[in-house]
Design a protein around this motif. Structure first.
Motif, mmCIF file in Angstrom:
data_model
loop_
_atom_site.group_PDB
_atom_site.id
_atom_site.type_symbol
_atom_site.label_atom_id
_atom_site.label_comp_id
_atom_site.label_asym_id
_atom_site.label_seq_id
_atom_site.Cartn_x
_atom_site.Cartn_y
_atom_site.Cartn_z
ATOM 1 N N SER A 424 -7.547 -21.772 4.348
ATOM 2 C CA SER A 424 -8.926 -21.497 3.950
ATOM 3 C C SER A 424 -9.358 -22.363 2.764
ATOM 4 O O SER A 424 -8.535 -22.925 2.035
ATOM 5 N N LYS A 425 -10.666 -22.439 2.554
ATOM 6 C CA LYS A 425 -11.212 -23.169 1.415
ATOM 7 C C LYS A 425 -10.742 -22.552 0.101
ATOM 8 O O LYS A 425 -10.384 -23.257 -0.840
ATOM 9 N N GLU A 440 -1.294 -28.959 2.701
ATOM 10 C CA GLU A 440 -1.082 -28.918 4.142
ATOM 11 C C GLU A 440 -2.124 -28.024 4.796
ATOM 12 O O GLU A 440 -2.445 -26.945 4.289
ATOM 13 N N LEU A 441 -2.639 -28.467 5.925
ATOM 14 C CA LEU A 441 -3.462 -27.635 6.785
ATOM 15 C C LEU A 441 -2.921 -27.737 8.209
ATOM 16 O O LEU A 441 -2.547 -28.826 8.670
ATOM 17 N N VAL A 452 -10.047 -27.880 13.907
ATOM 18 C CA VAL A 452 -10.237 -26.759 12.988
ATOM 19 C C VAL A 452 -8.890 -26.402 12.369
ATOM 20 O O VAL A 452 -7.837 -26.682 12.938
ATOM 21 N N ALA A 453 -8.933 -25.794 11.187
ATOM 22 C CA ALA A 453 -7.705 -25.431 10.469
ATOM 23 C C ALA A 453 -7.270 -24.036 10.880
ATOM 24 O O ALA A 453 -7.814 -23.036 10.415
ATOM 25 N N VAL A 454 -6.296 -23.976 11.751
ATOM 26 C CA VAL A 454 -5.781 -22.696 12.242
ATOM 27 C C VAL A 454 -4.321 -22.899 12.632
ATOM 28 O O VAL A 454 -3.963 -23.894 13.260
ATOM 29 N N PRO A 488 -13.252 -20.220 6.661
ATOM 30 C CA PRO A 488 -12.523 -21.086 7.597
ATOM 31 C C PRO A 488 -12.978 -22.534 7.468
ATOM 32 O O PRO A 488 -14.081 -22.824 6.979
ATOM 33 N N LEU A 489 -12.136 -23.454 7.927
ATOM 34 C CA LEU A 489 -12.400 -24.879 7.743
ATOM 35 C C LEU A 489 -12.442 -25.627 9.070
ATOM 36 O O LEU A 489 -11.497 -25.559 9.868
ATOM 37 N N ASP A 490 -13.544 -26.358 9.274
ATOM 38 C CA ASP A 490 -13.594 -27.348 10.339
ATOM 39 C C ASP A 490 -13.564 -28.727 9.688
ATOM 40 O O ASP A 490 -13.419 -28.849 8.466
ATOM 41 N N MET A 491 -13.714 -29.801 10.461
ATOM 42 C CA MET A 491 -13.604 -31.141 9.882
ATOM 43 C C MET A 491 -14.692 -31.419 8.856
ATOM 44 O O MET A 491 -14.440 -32.067 7.829
#
Length: 637
Positions: A424-425, A440-441, A452-454, A488-491
């Motif tokens: 997460s941010k 790391e993501l 996406v970061a998952v 949550p994080l996308d590009m």
């Protein structure tokens, strides 16, 4: 039920065979000369050295096993519940534990804090028996292999002097050196999967809790018929990290729950209620003191205990023990358990435990005296081996390692508010503020092809309370807060964060497409990617990213002669498990000689192995670690 194993007899049989082997060698050569090797078979207890260590550290009044005086009290039953921390008795989980909550009201109850060195199963067991945290240097519980004598006093030593029958029961005593530990601490008998009829319901940890409790009932009946007191210790396993071990047979007694872990918690609660009712029916509680407590906090994701207050352990007992009912301003720790157990059962004794030598904050004392406790533990154990126990000292580079930010990768963004794997941010923000500069993501693709970061979609469903555990669209992904509060994080968000934090470096996991990802990331010169085949590694190098890192599955297929070729094509780092270190030190040495720096993951995966342990004892073999948390400090420990 099969008879339990008399572990002293089994061990002595092994010793006799060892003597026979050595004697045969002696008859072949010069008997007088060769028979002298018998003198080194036993590493004799170094009483002088052990006593000197105690004396130098203000513990000269410590009572060793040979000095113990004890007289019997009541029978004792100790039940250690795997990972079943206090939060399961409170608030939203209280419906899972009606029997433990009933005992909490009817018997005596106290919260207990987890102390350092006792936060995994075998470490907790050692502490509950001896009162010492389980610090053994890098050998950890392997110190008990070939052990035969302890100068460290335990509950079992006192009970032996008081003529108790002592029995330990758990699913699998071969795990983590437990069987050897119990022999060394002079238990009479151990019952586990090795001496109980197979029924087809074993798990990876051996006997299931349902079968363990049934065996315990039979053993209690047997012990009650003998004209001497008994002490029965039971360790359960089915509520083990991460999600418990489901036993479909318990569906007869337990209704369907929201998750496997909730079902297994409800199951062990039912079994505890059933076992206590059994003791009542046998009229045993009048002369038997029962202690029920968790072995340690549940490992892994703490989110499930949100709004349950400070995480802690507990003790429930039918004993009127003044130590349990002591002033709440003096918290109970796991190191207090041996004293509590003996005192509550009325076992008169002259023992002194570590807790008796501590004034003030006990956990702080432990933190500041890890070296001393390690020295006491390892010097107090005598083994069949003339070679001394190998205890690695803390790396002479430890203080330098602690402040070198390039050696630490914030794992999945790093820990935030006790949560890990958030990607997460807020995790990035928190880790950056602490001093991390490598982040790391875990990168996967959404259903519509966006990065996406998952970590994985099942885990994402768990931490967002979502019903689906398959890939979803980017917009749907972004609409769900992680644990209800984290972003949550996308590009687009990843690029925005790294554009603001210009000294931050991104490290990726899961994704194996360096060409596409490097083209979408804001600054390839600040991109390190763990990649999972040589084709992808070479593609990453071709994209001029900061580091194209072969994963362990690539490295372990290589011969040592191939390592130089990695350097020649431009490999600067590799990503491996810390479990890889022990058996591959020559390969790690070769990587270092070729200026290839390994980062290791699987920190906090094995009992007692956290970031600080790896930095102290293993960093000399590697370069850096994937850390959930770290304090960048040059303070000496």
């Amino acid at each position: 039920m099969k008879k339990g194993v008399n572990i002293r007899s089994v061990f002595l049989t092994k010793v006799i065979l060892l003597f026979l082997s050595i004697s045969l060698t002696a008859t072949i050569g010069n008997f007088v000369t060769d028979s002298l090797t018998l003198s080194s078979v036993f590493n004799q207890p170094n009483n002088v050295n052990f006593k000197e260590i105690l004396r130098e550290n203000g513990m000269s009044s410590y009572i060793s096993p040979s000095q113990i005086k004890a007289s019997p009290g009541k029978n004792i039953i100790v039940i250690s519940l795997e990972s079943l921390e206090r939060g399961y008795l409170e608030n939203k989980y209280s419906s899972l534990t009606p029997n433990l909550n009933k005992l909490k009201k009817e018997w005596n109850y106290s919260e207990m804090k987890q102390n350092l060195g006792s936060n995994w199963t075998s470490g907790s067991i050692y502490t509950s028996l001896t009162g010492f945290p389980a610090f053994f240097g890098v050998e950890r519980n392997s110190v008990f292999q070939k052990a035969y004598y302890s100068q460290i006093s335990s509950i079992s030593h006192a009970l032996k002097k008081a003529d108790y029958n002592t029995v330990y029961m758990n699913g699998n005593a071969d795990y983590a050196g437990l069987k050897e530990m119990l022999f060394t601490l002079q238990f009479d008998e151990i019952i586990d999967k090795g001496n109980v009829e197979k029924n087809g319901f074993e798990s990876q940890y051996g006997l299931r809790d349902k079968d363990l409790v049934e065996q315990a009932k039979s053993k209690v009946k047997e012990l009650a018929k003998i004209n001497k007191p008994f002490a029965l210790f039971i360790s359960t396993t089915d509520t083990h990290f991460p999600n418990g071990i489901y036993d479909a047979r318990m569906e007869k007694f337990i209704s369907k729950k929201n998750s496997d872990i909730e079902f297994t918690v409800a199951s062990i609660d039912y079994l505890m209620g059933d076992f206590i009712e059994f003791l009542k029916s046998e009229d045993l509680l009048t002369n038997t003191v029962v202690y029920i407590y968790p072995d340690h906090l549940k490992m892994g994701d703490p989110n499930m205990f949100k709004d349950s207050g400070e995480r802690s352990l507990f003790i429930i007992s039918n004993s009127n023990n003044e130590l349990i009912n002591q002033n709440k301003s003096t918290p109970i720790y796991q190191i207090d358990l041996p004293k509590i157990i003996l005192q509550g059962a009325g076992v008169d004794n002259n023992l002194k435990f570590l807790t008796d030598f501590i004034k003030g904050d006990k956990n702080k004392f432990i933190e500041e005296n890890i070296g001393l406790i390690t020295t006491i533990n390892t010097n107090g154990i005598s083994r069949i081996n003339s070679n001394p126990i190998n205890i690695s000292s803390v790396s002479k580079n430890y203080c330098d390692y602690k402040v070198d930010t390039l050696r630490y990768i914030a794992h999945a963004g790093g820990e935030i508010k006790g949560y890990t794997y958030t990607n997460s941010k807020e995790a990035l923000d928190h880790s950056y503020a602490k001093g991390f500069r490598l982040f790391e993501l875990d990168i996967n693709k959404s259903s519509d092809g966006s990065f996406v970061a998952v970590h994985d979609w099942k885990h994402w469903a768990d931490i967002t309370n979502n019903v689906t555990d398959v890939a979803i669209s980017k917009n749907d992904f972004l609409s769900h807060k992680i644990y209800g509060e984290f972003t949550p994080l996308d590009m687009e968000r990843i690029n925005k964060w790294f554009a603001i934090h210009k000294d931050a470096i991104l490290v990726t996991d899961k994704i194996n497409d360096p060409v596409k990802f490097a083209n979408e990331f804001t600054d390839p010169s600040r991109l390190m990617m763990e990649l999972f085949d040589m084709k992808a590694v070479k593609e990453g190098i071709g994209q001029n990213i900061r580091s194209s890192m072969p994963s362990q599955n690539v490295i372990q297929k290589m011969r040592e002669s191939d390592i130089e070729s990695l350097r020649k094509i431009g490999v600067k780092n590799v990503a491996i498990s810390r479990r890889f270190i022990a058996d591959n030190r020559s390969l790690l040495k070769l990587l270092k000689e070729n200026d290839i720096k390994p980062y290791v993951y699987h920190i906090n995966f094995d009992d007692g192995i956290d970031e600080d342990y790896v930095v102290k004892y293993e960093m000399d073999y590697i370069y850096g670690i994937y850390a959930d948390d770290w304090i960048f400090s040059n303070k000496k420990n």
